[in-house]
Design an enzyme around this catalytic site. Sequence first.
Site, mmCIF file in Angstrom:
data_model
loop_
_atom_site.group_PDB
_atom_site.id
_atom_site.type_symbol
_atom_site.label_atom_id
_atom_site.label_comp_id
_atom_site.label_asym_id
_atom_site.label_seq_id
_atom_site.Cartn_x
_atom_site.Cartn_y
_atom_site.Cartn_z
ATOM 1 N N LYS A 197 3.644 0.509 5.391
ATOM 2 C CA LYS A 197 4.896 0.420 4.621
ATOM 3 C C LYS A 197 6.091 0.823 5.479
ATOM 4 O O LYS A 197 7.176 0.276 5.318
ATOM 5 C CB LYS A 197 4.833 1.318 3.379
ATOM 6 C CG LYS A 197 3.814 0.861 2.352
ATOM 7 C CD LYS A 197 4.436 0.004 1.268
ATOM 8 C CE LYS A 197 3.406 -0.877 0.611
ATOM 9 N NZ LYS A 197 3.038 -0.509 -0.730
ATOM 10 N N LYS A 199 -4.799 -8.584 3.193
ATOM 11 C CA LYS A 199 -5.079 -8.483 1.758
ATOM 12 C C LYS A 199 -3.930 -9.084 0.957
ATOM 13 O O LYS A 199 -2.765 -8.975 1.366
ATOM 14 C CB LYS A 199 -5.377 -7.027 1.353
ATOM 15 C CG LYS A 199 -4.172 -6.195 1.004
ATOM 16 C CD LYS A 199 -4.577 -4.884 0.336
ATOM 17 C CE LYS A 199 -3.348 -4.079 -0.020
ATOM 18 N NZ LYS A 199 -2.945 -4.080 -1.401
ATOM 19 N N LYS A 210 1.512 -7.492 -3.216
ATOM 20 C CA LYS A 210 2.788 -7.783 -3.873
ATOM 21 C C LYS A 210 3.912 -7.805 -2.860
ATOM 22 O O LYS A 210 4.892 -8.501 -3.010
ATOM 23 C CB LYS A 210 3.096 -6.683 -4.901
ATOM 24 C CG LYS A 210 2.193 -6.746 -6.103
ATOM 25 C CD LYS A 210 2.572 -5.693 -7.132
ATOM 26 C CE LYS A 210 1.805 -4.425 -6.888
ATOM 27 N NZ LYS A 210 1.962 -3.401 -7.878
#
Length: 327
Positions: A111, A193, A196
């Site tokens: 992130k 993966k 979102k």
Amino acid sequence: MTRVFSGIQPTGELHLGNYLGAIRNWAKMQHETDALFCVVDLHAVTVPKTPGEVGESTLRLSQLLMAAGLDPEVCTLFVQSHVREHTECAWLMECSVSFGELSRMTQFKDKSDQHKSFISAGLFTYPALQAADILLYDTEEVPVGDDQRQHVEITRDIAERFNSRYGETFVLPKAVVPKAAARVMDMQHPDKKMSKSLDSPKGTVGLLDEPKQIAKKIKSAVTDNDGEVRFDVAEKPGVSNLLSILGAATDRDPEALADEYEQYGQLKVDTADAVVALLEPFQERFRELEADPGETARLLKIGADKARETASTTVARAKAAIGFLAD
Ligand code: ATP
Ligand code: LTN
């Protein structure tokens, strides 16, 4: 009854990975366990939001969860920021985890790479808040997708450290990861993966996508050139992803399914049909719930009131164990 807790962030639209890897199992588990499910809005603001965005996403996600089968009469469904004990307990957790441990978290590394222009301190201490979420409810099992194993492990480490410093206070939780579809991969990038926040609209099957769109995304899935239908995640990630999805949607074993197919084309058609059939009733329920936000808010308040009862007892126990001066 086993105490179960899991959380999900109100960020972006839900996708097939969230559903097959997590939410569908939550809907099953609520009937067999004492389960709490939390929309973790405080975690969502670890990356910048526009004013009002988080509240809207929280309402929508709560409705999506109810549409997916979470029944507020059966489980406890609530919003993290409605139970202040989460923030209070998070501080105690932050003081029970080291800088080195937090630096090793892969979600933080991913992130912080995605949000280079502003890496908040909250993004770094995110696992401490997650540990608070879990430990506040004496959680024994945390049903999550494969990517969350590391967060549950660090929660255990924090609980063990706290218990050894201050005496038995927290229950040690364990992650429960589904056998099928624990890691649904992106349709266009089967090495990543489905996520979102991965900006891959063609690779992400949204739970509210139109049936036509769903079929198109699945039929355009990236596979490989050798033409053999075989379940082999390392060598054939695209084909294995389709087999996993079809297996999860139809309750079949992906390896056994592989023997039934000779061509990628038919595998894609059947996978698309199975996913559309799985999502149709969910989409219908969501449209009904979406029309009545007042009712959703009422149900969430009941959830928060229930959650608070346990959370406040646990925080009081933890503070007493440390030995703060009573107020
Ligand atoms: P973000 O990209 O914002 O991190 P996400 O798509 O990873 O979001 P989360 O809100 O972090 O979704 O996850 C909610 C639940 O869905 C978690 O239990 C997580 O393990 C599970 N999950 C997320 N992505 C997948 C996936 N691709 N396959 C299986 N499970 C998944
Ligand atoms: N980090 C998780 C969301 C999350 C969670 C939790 C999951 C926050 N608190 C407690 C399980 C238990 C994620 O990104 N999916």
